[in-house]
Scaffold this motif. Structure first.
Motif, PDB file in Angstrom:
ATOM      1  N   ASP A  45      17.244   5.645 -39.176  1.00  0.00           N
ATOM      2  CA  ASP A  45      17.487   6.308 -38.084  1.00  0.00           C
ATOM      3  C   ASP A  45      17.833   7.492 -38.173  1.00  0.00           C
ATOM      4  O   ASP A  45      17.644   8.538 -37.265  1.00  0.00           O
ATOM      5  N   HIS A  75      13.632  10.279 -36.888  1.00  0.00           N
ATOM      6  CA  HIS A  75      12.785   9.326 -36.327  1.00  0.00           C
ATOM      7  C   HIS A  75      12.704   9.610 -34.729  1.00  0.00           C
ATOM      8  O   HIS A  75      13.615   9.926 -33.958  1.00  0.00           O
ATOM      9  N   PHE A  80       7.841   9.408 -37.102  1.00  0.00           N
ATOM     10  CA  PHE A  80       8.882  10.120 -37.571  1.00  0.00           C
ATOM     11  C   PHE A  80       8.109  11.847 -37.563  1.00  0.00           C
ATOM     12  O   PHE A  80       7.121  11.853 -37.792  1.00  0.00           O
TER      13      PHE A  80
END
Length: 455
Positions: A45, A75, A80
């Motif tokens: 993350d 992210h 992504f």
């Protein structure tokens, strides 16, 4: 062993902080770099900053072609996003220079001279030892997993079928299976597609003197020659129907009946078959016997084409150079970029031929570095437009990008576009008002190559 690097570009320091991410999730897989880097970089993350001097927790690549803080991957929603941070040498995706792009599974990324593949799942499958039980099977973790699978079954009295495209190394696998099996006999190999159907039976099973005109002596067939060893049936999908029936009998009875013989002969052979065809589809179409397939497929080994395992290239290139006495040669970053960008439709066989050509040209010049100009014409054509700016300065945000992908042209439409524009990807991108990166992705989805449409 990796290709020797040019002294003015190599560096030997690396500082990479471990990244917290769910095991088996998204990440970057190393394809090649001029310095040592981890084989996988897990993405989580937290944003990943990449450069020569990124903040703590970033990926440090100490190399002259990398800017201080070169690029960022973060992210966003379900994907992504890769963003170039005004780097000096740019960031490329699928060979196109980009500013910001939502990454797709399999995208090839070049940051300076470091090259990666983005995977959106199971990145840990690419991590592991790059050596295994068979020195001839060269490749990364996934290739070595296949090697260990083969080694575990090699001594079992079990027929194996190897599925893979032309040039993926099916015969190398068959030889490795035989060596590991410990069988005392030899390997007898036959290409089922190269022998006329009317001769196949006599080649496989042999014949007796007088069996037909010209049979002036007994001849031992390939099956009998492989007694106590391994019978390798290459291109089994092209085996003639009448020969299929006789091969089935061999597998059931372990006996051969030479042409013109009155009594069968016992044999002890391990059968390994291989094909580039879809055997299950051939069975469904009635072109291959289902009972024979069931007998042959005691275990099925599936070999990925080289375009789907490009992480092997950084190991295969030096291995093949060494095979041809050229381990002393350097490979430039530009040449490695070209080797990685090209999709190698004929797989390792084509790669080896291209490197042999390069070695010959470099030797003729009296130089010591393989560059793009030494590679095959097909590889050089694939590099046309490489590194040029993507057709839009910034691609849509992930949600919009996903919607665009849902409206991708079908295979027939892509073929028609490639034929009309003679393989010119930039022209197709202009017509569709899409980015060249996206056009390359669509071609990859359908297994289409621009070279095939250039007259």
């Amino acid at each position: 062993m990796r290709p020797r690097l040019d002294a003015d570009t190599a560096t030997h320091d690396l500082r990479t902080a471990p990244r917290a991410a769910p095991a088996g999730g998204a990440g970057l897989v190393l394809l090649w770099a001029p310095v040592a880097l981890p084989e996988v970089i897990r993405l989580g993350d937290a944003p990943l900053l990449i450069g020569r001097e990124p903040p703590p927790g970033g990926l440090t690549i100490l190399h002259a072609a990398i800017s201080r803080v070169h690029a960022r991957i973060h992210h966003s929603g379900s994907t992504f996003v890769l963003t170039d941070l005004d780097s000096r040498n740019g960031t490329l995706v699928q060979g196109c220079r980009v500013r910001s792009i939502a990454l797709e599974h399999g995208d090839e990324i070049r940051i300076g001279d470091a090259m990666f593949a983005f995977v959106d799942r199971d990145v840990d499958a690419f991590a592991g030892p790059a050596s295994g039980p068979f020195p001839a099977l060269v490749g990364g973790a996934r290739t070595q997993r296949v090697a260990r699978e083969i080694a575990a079954l090699a001594q079992a009295d079990l027929p194996l079928t190897i599925l893979g495209e032309t040039g993926t190394g099916k015969e190398v696998i068959a030889q490795a299976i035989h060596v590991a099996s410990g069988r005392s006999g030899r390997v007898s190999a036959i290409n089922c597609a190269a022998i006329p159907a009317n001769l196949l039976e006599s080649e496989l099973f042999g014949y007796k003197r007088g069996a037909f005109s010209g049979a002036d002596r007994d001849k031992i067939g390939l099956v009998t020659a492989a007694n106590k060893g391994t019978l390798f049936l290459d291109e089994i999908g092209d085996l003639a129907p009448e020969a299929q029936a006789k091969l089935l009998r061999l597998l059931e009875t372990r006996e051969v009946l030479p042409v013109g013989a009155l009594a069968p002969e016992k044999v002890d052979v391990r059968v390994v078959s291989a094909t580039h065809r879809d055997l299950e589809a051939l069975v469904a179409a009635g072109r291959f016997r289902g009972d024979l397939y069931a007998r042959l497929a005691g275990h099925v080994v599936r070999l990925l084409p080289l375009r789907e395992r490009k992480e092997d290239l950084r190991l295969l290139v030096p291995h093949l150079l060494a095979r041809h006495g050229a381990s002393h040669l350097a490979v430039s970053a530009a040449a490695m970029g070209a080797i990685i960008h090209y999709d190698w439709p004929y797989n390792v066989r084509e790669l080896e031929a291209a490197l042999r050509r390069a070695v010959a040209l470099v030797s003729a010049e009296g130089t010591r570095t393989i560059d793009v100009r030494h590679l095959s014409d097909a590889v050089q054509r694939a590099m046309e437009g490489y590194g040029t700016e993507a057709s839009t300065p910034s691609l849509p945000p992930p949600a919009a990008a996903s919607a665009s992908r849902d409206r991708a042209p079908d295979e027939a439409t892509m073929r028609a576009l490639l034929e009309r524009h003679r393989g010119n990807v930039a022209a197709i991108a202009r017509e569709l008002r899409k980015d060249r990166v996206q056009v390359h992705r669509w071609m990859k989805r359908w297994g289409l190559r621009p070279d095939d449409f250039r007259g």
